[in-house]
Write a protein that holds these residues in place. Structure first.
Motif, PDB file in Angstrom:
ATOM      1  N   PRO A  47       0.818  -1.213   0.000  1.00 55.87           N
ATOM      2  CA  PRO A  47       0.000   0.000   0.000  1.00 55.87           C
ATOM      3  C   PRO A  47       0.850   1.262   0.000  1.00 55.87           C
ATOM      4  O   PRO A  47       1.976   1.265   0.497  1.00 55.87           O
ATOM      5  CB  PRO A  47      -0.791  -0.122   1.299  1.00 55.87           C
ATOM      6  N   THR A  48       0.312   2.328  -0.567  1.00 53.00           N
ATOM      7  CA  THR A  48       0.956   3.629  -0.478  1.00 53.00           C
ATOM      8  C   THR A  48       0.754   4.187   0.927  1.00 53.00           C
ATOM      9  O   THR A  48      -0.080   3.691   1.704  1.00 53.00           O
ATOM     10  CB  THR A  48       0.356   4.605  -1.494  1.00 53.00           C
ATOM     11  N   SER A  49       1.493   5.246   1.256  1.00 57.68           N
ATOM     12  CA  SER A  49       1.307   5.869   2.568  1.00 57.68           C
ATOM     13  C   SER A  49      -0.111   6.418   2.704  1.00 57.68           C
ATOM     14  O   SER A  49      -0.714   6.345   3.775  1.00 57.68           O
ATOM     15  CB  SER A  49       2.330   6.980   2.775  1.00 57.68           C
ATOM     16  N   GLY A  50      -0.646   6.969   1.590  1.00 58.61           N
ATOM     17  CA  GLY A  50      -2.010   7.482   1.634  1.00 58.61           C
ATOM     18  C   GLY A  50      -3.023   6.395   1.908  1.00 58.61           C
ATOM     19  O   GLY A  50      -3.983   6.602   2.658  1.00 58.61           O
ATOM     20  N   MET A  51      -2.824   5.217   1.310  1.00 62.53           N
ATOM     21  CA  MET A  51      -3.740   4.106   1.547  1.00 62.53           C
ATOM     22  C   MET A  51      -3.647   3.633   2.997  1.00 62.53           C
ATOM     23  O   MET A  51      -4.666   3.332   3.635  1.00 62.53           O
ATOM     24  CB  MET A  51      -3.425   2.951   0.603  1.00 62.53           C
TER      25      MET A  51
END
Length: 256
Positions: A47-51
């Motif tokens: 996952p991305t940091s935003g996710m």
């Protein structure tokens, strides 16, 4: 949870299960596909940091643990953390002290996430008269002081009821945070078989504290936290304010 973060997917799954949510529940709330969430939890997708932050937000993960999940995903913490003595915390400290002083002549104190005393007004310290000085050596744990045989326990008229109320609250806080230190504190409180189910304590349990041979002070308490904090330390502070639960206590504290 351990100090060393595990794989990011395992941590997210841990929090989802702790919140009693299915993958479908969380995916629907976060606006992602169930398949993608499954891939994240099993490590098939990173996952991305935003996710990560989006999932943590929908899981109501404490800020300290959000930083842990981010680190597990290979990202820098998103939420700063300072000591209360650090310059960025000056405004918060000023606000806390103003609230404590404004609450006089009634007791009020500030505790951290482990119920360790941060600050208190004079009325709160007055209630500690007779407590074993060894229990007042920093760090002072408010719950341990209140329930210890050399603390406030001998003066609490409704000790069993008060202990049960604290146990219920600790259980709720431990369930929300998964903090091992809170788990240990809860174990101490329930060591004598105190019931911690949500219905074990009354809706409002007063603290009835003996003050002298024929005087009982009765208090109800409220808890205040900072609204929508984005700093770890601030998010973990609580102001415990005590108010008179009867007219006799009000008169005594106001010197009437």
């Amino acid at each position: 949870m351990s100090d060393a973060p595990g794989p990011v997917g395992e941590l997210l799954r841990h929090w989802r299960q702790r919140r009693n949510l299915s993958q479908l529940d969380l995916a629907s709330r976060a606006g992602v596909s169930t398949r993608h969430l499954s891939y994240v939890e099993t490590g098939r997708s990173q996952p991305t940091s935003g996710m990560i932050l989006r999932l943590c937000d929908h899981l109501d993960v404490p800020l300290r643990e959000q930083n842990r999940v981010l680190l597990a995903g290979g990202f820098a913490p998103a939420h700063p953390e300072h000591r209360l003595a650090d310059p960025p915390m000056a405004e918060a400290n000023t606000a806390l002290e103003a609230i404590l002083q404004a609450h006089l002549p009634y007791p009020a104190l500030v505790v951290d996430r482990h119920w360790e005393l941060i600050s208190a007004n004079d009325a709160a310290f007055d209630l500690l008269d007779g407590v074993d000085p060894a229990l007042l050596e920093p760090p002072i744990n408010v719950i341990r002081v209140s329930l210890h045989a050399r603390g406030l326990a001998p003066r609490i008229v409704n000790l069993d009821e008060w202990r049960a109320a604290l146990a219920v609250r600790l259980r709720r806080e431990y369930d929300a945070s998964a903090d091992p230190a809170l788990g240990e504190l809860l174990d101490e409180v329930v060591a004598d078989g105190v019931e911690t189910a949500p219905g074990a304590a009354a809706l409002v349990v007063p603290l009835q504290l003996r003050a002298g041979s024929d005087t009982v002070l009765s208090f109800i308490s409220t808890t205040t936290v900072f609204g929508t904090p984005r700093e770890v330390t601030l998010s973990e502070l609580a102001i415990e304010a005590f108010y008179p639960a009867d007219e006799a206590t009000r008169k005594i504290l106001n010197g009437v």
